[in-house]
Design an enzyme around this catalytic site. Structure first.
Site: not given
Length: 135
Positions: A24-26
């Protein structure tokens, strides 16, 4: 970099992710702030910064791999900042140890104006779009 170096005399959007290179972060979190950096700055944001409980080398490489030139990548290697702002989480069940919760905050000259903390496993209120809509 100290918190006062980052926040003094500036309006800063700081967002935190549980880990660099995580899905999700990337795929969503960092790309959203990269995509909306001009719009955030047009609303009076001086600096956009991302923090994670990772080392400086990982944060630098992640920022470069994402072409995140408009985002200051901040390593919180020991989780001291996450703990100081009481937004740490125990991700030991996922093999990640102590990490930061996912959140975004708007800080004006060292004072938190807004804080958007995600519930477990969520990605809504800390998104660049949500922050932008609430500036």
């Amino acid at each position: 970099m100290s918190a006062s170096d980052l926040f003094a005399g500036k309006r800063v959007v700081l967002f935190a992710v549980p880990g660099a290179y995580t899905p999700t972060c990337s795929a969503k979190h960092l790309p959203g702030f990269k995509e909306h950096s001009a719009a955030l700055k047009a609303k009076g944001v001086d600096t956009i910064a991302c923090t994670s409980v990772n080392d400086v080398f990982v944060m630098d490489a992640w920022g470069k791999s994402q072409d995140a030139d408009d985002v200051v990548m901040l390593a919180d290697g020991n989780g001291a900042f996450a703990k100081a702002v009481e937004l740490e989480m125990d991700a030991s069940g996922f093999g990640m140890g102590m990490r930061s919760q996912r959140y975004a905050m708007v800080v004006n000259d060292g004072t938190v104006e807004q804080l958007f903390v995600e519930g477990p496993g969520e990605f809504k209120v800390s998104s660049a779009e949500h922050v932008l809509d609430n500036l």
